[in-house]
Each structure stands twice: as C-alpha cells, then as structure tokens.
Enzyme design. Structure first.
Site, PDB file in Angstrom:
ATOM      1  N   GLU A  39       0.816  -1.214   0.000  1.00 36.45           N
ATOM      2  CA  GLU A  39       0.000   0.000   0.000  1.00 36.45           C
ATOM      3  C   GLU A  39       0.848   1.262   0.000  1.00 36.45           C
ATOM      4  OE1 GLU A  39      -0.526  -2.612   1.969  1.00 36.45           O
ATOM      5  OE2 GLU A  39      -2.634  -3.211   1.778  1.00 36.45           O
ATOM      6  N   PHE A  69     -11.643  -7.119  14.073  1.00 37.83           N
ATOM      7  CA  PHE A  69     -10.571  -7.608  13.205  1.00 37.83           C
ATOM      8  C   PHE A  69     -10.254  -6.565  12.127  1.00 37.83           C
ATOM      9  CE2 PHE A  69      -9.227 -10.018   9.372  1.00 37.83           C
ATOM     10  CZ  PHE A  69      -7.986 -10.391   9.853  1.00 37.83           C
ATOM     11  N   GLN A  70      -8.994  -6.213  12.013  1.00 36.34           N
ATOM     12  CA  GLN A  70      -8.491  -5.235  11.049  1.00 36.34           C
ATOM     13  C   GLN A  70      -9.148  -3.870  11.188  1.00 36.34           C
ATOM     14  OE1 GLN A  70      -8.377  -7.169   7.142  1.00 36.34           O
ATOM     15  NE2 GLN A  70      -6.311  -7.855   7.642  1.00 36.34           N
ATOM     16  N   LYS A 122     -17.768  -0.937   5.766  1.00 36.00           N
ATOM     17  CA  LYS A 122     -18.269  -1.935   4.809  1.00 36.00           C
ATOM     18  C   LYS A 122     -19.787  -1.840   4.638  1.00 36.00           C
ATOM     19  CE  LYS A 122     -18.070  -6.656   3.327  1.00 36.00           C
ATOM     20  NZ  LYS A 122     -17.624  -8.014   3.558  1.00 36.00           N
ATOM     21  N   MET A 125      24.146   9.230   2.858  1.00 38.19           N
ATOM     22  CA  MET A 125      23.956  10.552   3.445  1.00 38.19           C
ATOM     23  C   MET A 125      24.197  10.517   4.958  1.00 38.19           C
ATOM     24  SD  MET A 125      23.422  13.616   2.797  1.00 38.19           S
ATOM     25  CE  MET A 125      22.422  14.216   1.445  1.00 38.19           C
TER      26      MET A 125
HETATM   27  C1  LIG Z   1      12.158   5.993   5.608  1.00 34.65           C
HETATM   28  C2  LIG Z   1      13.425   6.661   5.984  1.00 34.65           C
HETATM   29  N1  LIG Z   1      14.226   6.124   6.929  1.00 34.65           N
HETATM   30  C3  LIG Z   1      15.400   6.727   7.264  1.00 34.65           C
HETATM   31  C4  LIG Z   1      15.773   7.895   6.675  1.00 34.65           C
HETATM   32  C5  LIG Z   1      17.078   8.591   7.079  1.00 34.65           C
HETATM   33  N2  LIG Z   1      18.007   8.666   5.934  1.00 34.65           N
HETATM   34  C6  LIG Z   1      18.149   9.757   5.166  1.00 34.65           C
HETATM   35  S1  LIG Z   1      19.218   9.562   3.912  1.00 34.65           S
HETATM   36  C7  LIG Z   1      19.555   7.978   4.385  1.00 34.65           C
HETATM   37  C8  LIG Z   1      20.536   7.136   3.622  1.00 34.65           C
HETATM   38  C9  LIG Z   1      20.082   6.839   2.254  1.00 34.65           C
HETATM   39  O1  LIG Z   1      20.911   5.852   1.725  1.00 34.65           O
HETATM   40  P1  LIG Z   1      20.847   5.444   0.209  1.00 34.65           P
HETATM   41  O2  LIG Z   1      19.454   5.254  -0.215  1.00 34.65           O
HETATM   42  O3  LIG Z   1      21.768   4.311  -0.026  1.00 34.65           O
HETATM   43  O4  LIG Z   1      21.334   6.758  -0.535  1.00 34.65           O
HETATM   44  P2  LIG Z   1      22.736   7.513  -0.555  1.00 34.65           P
HETATM   45  O5  LIG Z   1      22.661   8.559   0.522  1.00 34.65           O
HETATM   46  O6  LIG Z   1      23.812   6.507  -0.311  1.00 34.65           O
HETATM   47  O7  LIG Z   1      22.786   8.125  -1.908  1.00 34.65           O
HETATM   48  C10 LIG Z   1      18.820   7.637   5.527  1.00 34.65           C
HETATM   49  C11 LIG Z   1      18.915   6.350   6.236  1.00 34.65           C
HETATM   50  C12 LIG Z   1      14.893   8.432   5.706  1.00 34.65           C
HETATM   51  N3  LIG Z   1      15.146   9.581   5.079  1.00 34.65           N
HETATM   52  N4  LIG Z   1      13.752   7.787   5.366  1.00 34.65           N
END
Ligand SMILES: Cc1ncc(C[n+]2csc(CCOP(=O)(O)OP(=O)(O)O)c2C)c(N)n1
Length: 552
Positions: free
Chosen positions: A49, A111-112, A161, A468
């Site tokens: 979803e 449920f759900q 529903k 990042m």
């Molecule tokens: C759902 C979610 N969880 C955690 C984060 C925190 N976060 C921001 S950037 C990042 C790393 C992203 O890694 P990747 O997709 O490999 O991209 P890169 O930075 O290596 O290009 C994380 C964990 C986020 N933005 N979204």
C-alpha cells in the site's frame, strides 16, 4: 436509481474525472473491488500500500491531477500513512480511500480495525468517515474539491463496509458548499502596491521559488518577472523545474546542498522574494542569519505559512500565479545589472565540483543521464546523497519533471512514484535516481512495473552505504560508521528475477553505453552503478551554520 455505496463511490470518482486508481484489496473493500471489476477506471495493483500511495503521489505531481489510492482497513490503511504524510508535506493533491469495518463494529477492536481518521488527522488536509450511504456522493465531491483547491493536499475518505453495501439513490451532489472553507486567491491590492514599490527600490533582489510555483502553474509568470528586472532566481528542491535551470538568471538550488552562488546571493540580497515556499530549515539553516540584510516578501496561498518560520515584511496571501501577474502588470522594468554581474562572477568562481579519478562518479553518471535523455526525462529520486546529486547535476528546465520527496524525505518514495509518473506520462522516459539503501525500501514494486509494462528505469548509485547518514558520521561523528554499511543483494539478478532487465556497470567507459541500452529498452531496467564508497555531497552547510558558510 438505487445503487450501492460502492457503486456510488465509483460513479462519483468517474464524475471527478478519475481514470486511474493505485490500490491493494482486502476484506472490507471487496464490494468496491467488485464494482471496479467492470468500471471504466484503470486500477494498478501495487505490491504494498505504501507503493500505491507514492504512485498516486507521483501521478499527481507529474499530471497536475489529483492522485487516487485505495486500501483495505487496518494494516492496509496504516500502510498508506507514510505516503499520505509525504503528500501532505509536499502539498500534493491526493484522495486516499480506505475500507473500514462495519459501523456496528467501530470502536470494538474488531478484526483489522484501525482508527485511520484519527491516525491521519495531522497528516491530511481533511478526512471523512462516511457513516451513511446517502453521504457518499457529496463526500467524494467535497474531498476532491478540498484536495485540489487552495494549497493542495491529501484528503482521506474512510468507507465502512456496511456503507459500501448499503443502498441509496444516486444523484449528482451539485457544486460544493463549504462555508467554513475558504481559499485566498486574490491578493490584497495595497500589499501588491507595496510589493511593487519594494521591488522597484531594491538594488539586489533575489527570487526564492518553491514547489508552490510548480503546483500553482506560475512558471511563466516567474520567468517574466525575473526577466523584467534581471533578478536572479534560486529554487528549493521542490521548486526545481519551476524556473529553467539553464537560464542565465538561474542560480540553481539554495540551502544545505545548494550552489555556493545561490547561498551567497541570499546572504547579500537586499530584497528576498519568496514565492510558494515554506522557509524550510534545509533552506534557511541558522534562521537569525538568513538573508540578514533583506526586506522579506512572501507570496503564498496558505496564510498559515506567512511568518511561520521567518518574520515577513511584505506578506502577499493569494494564488501565486495571479499574484505574480498583478505585480508584473504594475512594475516598471528596470535592470539590476550590477548585481547580476556580481552573481555572474560568483557563478564562474564557484561551480559545482568533484574530483575525477578514473572511477565511476555519481555526479558524472547524472550528467550522462542528462546528456543521454537530452534533459527531456522525468526524474524521480529516493532520499539521500543521490537525491542531492540529481538536484545539482541534472538541469531541469520544465515544471513537473523533477519529482522528489522534499518535506518528509521519504526513502522508498522514488520508485513507486516513478510508476505513477509513467502511468501519467506513458510516452516519456521516467528515471528513478536511487541509492542502494532507498531502493530496497520499495523494491517489491518491480513486480508492478513488470506486470503493467511500465518501462521505468532505475539508476542505483551503489556506494554500499546509507551514504547521506555516513557522510554526517564522517563529518560530525569522527568517522564512526555506526550501522550505515550495507550488504546488498545482486541487483542485476534481483531485476531479472522480477522479469526486468538488470545491467551492472563496472567501468567508467561503460556508463554511456549502459544508459543508452537502458533508454532503448521497452522494459523496466535496473542499472547498478558501483560508485566510490566515501563520496560526499558538496557544498554543504553544516547544521546550525548560516547558509553562506559552506564546506567543500
Ligand atoms: C524511511 C526513511 N528512513 C530513514 C531515513 C534517514 N536517511 C536519510 S538519507 C539515508 C541514507 C540513504 O541511503 P541510500 O538510499 O543508499 O542513498 P545515498 O545517501 O547513499 O545516496 C537515511 C537512512 C529516511 N530519510 N527515510
């Protein structure tokens, strides 16, 4: 004629011009799915979803029409939550429809059962639970009106529903009457006059344009205004494409990973014209030192945005396009050419830079994606370093061509969004620029792309890290890489297992041919680009610093 609630729902969607729904079935939405079986609406079955919500979001951002997603009660509904929050933060028009347990079972931990209107209250523009089948048609009309008018946003309709199977007379509900809901389209004439005076008096104006320019269709007016006075234009991440990135007046993106020249221009301007922006902290950084010498003008359709983060000297509440038009009509052209020349020097002295060393560089891969697509692709991104490189190194010249999770920063957004974009724009090239971490958050949607023959391309900047976060650990946590290293699957085999094409690029010389091969393919393609593990995104404003103090 008597119809069931589910039939009325679907007819009402058709009356709103809905041609596509992204969804996933379950028990309490079976009556709706049964009607969809032979309705004149395309239903795309995603594999999660969250994928459906992001696809509806991508569809909306690319087409300008509201995106529609559908899920069952309980876990189906809660799986939509991230996608709804994402659309809310980026002001994307969306209508999310959820099934609900019968009204007689509400509040009994049935449920759900999940209280989805309660859960989504702070992340929707408005939400409804329909408790009477006679209200279905009017609710749908109101939901679409609210989602698309004023500042756009997501609206949720929860359908128990018994309401879906109940019967009522279907009549067109007619125009919306919502006395408590007003949009502010017309700017105040006196404020427009003040704005014009301020622009005419300023020596060093800068326009700071955001997603509101794109969603408000104000790119033409923005260009006209900028050219009348030779005003430089900086955009936010969300504003990319709202002003042509190749225009001499463009200074590109501002903020944490923006261009040096955009940040210098903001620091030294005497008038800052914010257009459809939020003064987000990724843009302003240290607030007290943001645009320190500037008169601040803010144009936005949402009065709640004015003064939320920064003090505004000249507020203009109104439709962005209409407001810019009114300013243009009164403004006498006068060119701030000394200022433009100064910015020109900064642009020459401080371009985006990276070290070439014969290895595959993400910045170069993105430049090659630009070259191969001639800048004509629709680009989505995930969240991380790759997102910033995409913003920095691909030049966006048209609105709605850069589609990225700005406000919420949702990893896993880009690929399902790309599916929605491809559905909205079947004849265009759609590319998700991804990180190896982010792509794994919704990789299951490869099955969706393959099933519906959606030739989305995924370019993975594979650094074996949550890049990042690793960059922050390197710079601010003494290189202690706590849980940011990734063991990845073989992305080529994974693509093939799903029935897509997988291409691994191991040398720099293979980048261009691989991209050409991918673009020529009629199938979804996953491109795996092993890049340098510790490549960083620069420039970077360290958190808490003023935006003209950049690293790199
Ligand atoms: C759902 C979610 N969880 C955690 C984060 C925190 N976060 C921001 S950037 C990042 C790393 C992203 O890694 P990747 O997709 O490999 O991209 P890169 O930075 O290596 O290009 C994380 C964990 C986020 N933005 N979204």
């Amino acid at each position: 004629m008597q119809k069931t609630g589910a039939q009325i729902l679907v007819e009402s969607l058709l009356a709103e011009g809905v041609d596509t729904i992204f969804g996933y079935p379950g028990g309490v939405v079976l009556p709706i799915y049964d009607v969809l079986y032979d309705a004149d609406i395309r239903h795309i079955l995603t594999r999660h979803e969250q994928g459906a919500a992001h696809a509806a979001d991508g569809y909306a951002r690319a087409s300008g029409k509201p995106g529609v997603c559908l899920a069952t009660s309980g876990p189906g509904a809660t799986n939509l939550v991230t996608g709804i929050a994402n659309a809310y933060m980026d002001s994307v028009p969306m209508v999310a429809i959820t099934g609900q347990v019968p009204t007689s079972l509400l509040g009994k931990d049935s449920f759900q059962e999940a209280d989805i209107t309660g859960i989504t209250l702070p992340i929707t523009k408005h939400n409804f639970i329909v408790k009477d089948v006679n209200d279905v048609a009017r609710t749908v009309r109101e939901a679409f009106y609210i989602a698309t008018s004023g500042r756009p946003g997501p609206v949720l309709i929860d359908m128990p529903k018994d309401v879906s199977v109940g019967v009522a007379e279907y009549t067109d509900p007619g125009p919306v009457q919502l006395p408590g809901y007003k949009t502010n389209n017309e700017p105040d004439t006196e404020q427009v006059a003040r704005a014009v005076r301020a622009i005419e008096e300023s020596e060093r104006p800068v326009i700071y344009a955001g997603g509101g320019v794109v969603s408000g269709g104000a790119h033409g007016e923005l260009l006209e205004l900028a050219e009348m006075l030779l005003m430089p234009v900086a955009t936010t991440l969300m504003g990319l494409g709202g002003f042509p990135g190749n225009h001499p007046l463009s200074v590109g993106m501002l903020g944490m990973h923006g261009s040096k020249y955009a940040n210098y221009a903001i620091n030294e301007c005497d008038l800052l014209i914010g257009v459809g922006v939020r003064f987000d902290d990724r843009v302003t950084s240290k607030l007290e030192e943001f645009a320190p010498g500037a008169v601040i003008m803010h144009i936005d359709i949402d009065p709640a945005e004015i003064g939320k983060n920064v003090g505004v000297d000249i507020p203009l509440v109104g439709d962005v396009r209409l407001t810019l038009r009114k300013i243009i009509e009164r403004l006498r052209p006068r060119l701030a050419s000394q200022w433009r020349d100064k910015i020109g020097v900064w642009k020459k002295e401080h371009p985006f830079e990276f070290v070439e060393n014969g290895r595959i560089k993400p910045q170069e891969v993105i430049q090659e994606i630009f070259n191969v697509t001639k800048g004509n692709a629709r680009i989505t991104t995930e969240v991380g370093q790759h997102q910033m490189w995409a913003a920095q190194y691909y030049t966006f010249t048209r609105p709605r061509t850069f589609i990225s999770s700005g406000g919420l920063g949702t990893m896993g957004f880009g690929f399902p969004a790309a599916i929605g974009v491809q559905v909205a724009c079947p004849d265009e090239t759609v590319i998700d620029i991804a990180g190896d971490g982010s792509i794994q958050m919704n990789i299951q949607e490869l099955a969706t792309a393959v099933h519906y023959n959606l030739p989305v391309k995924i370019a993975i900047m594979n650094n074996g890290f949550l890049g990042m976060v690793r960059q922050w650990q390197e710079l601010f946590y003494n290189r202690r890489y706590s849980y940011t290293e990734l063991d990845n699957p073989d992305f080529v085999k994974l693509a093939e297992a799903y029935g897509a094409v997988g291409i691994r690029v191991s040398k720099k010389s293979e980048v261009r041919p691989a991209l050409e091969e991918a673009m020529a393919s009629a199938k979804p393609v996953v491109l795996d680009f092993p890049i340098e593990r510790e490549e960083n995104v620069y420039p970077m404003v360290p958190p808490g610093e003023p935006i003209h103090k950049m690293l790199g």
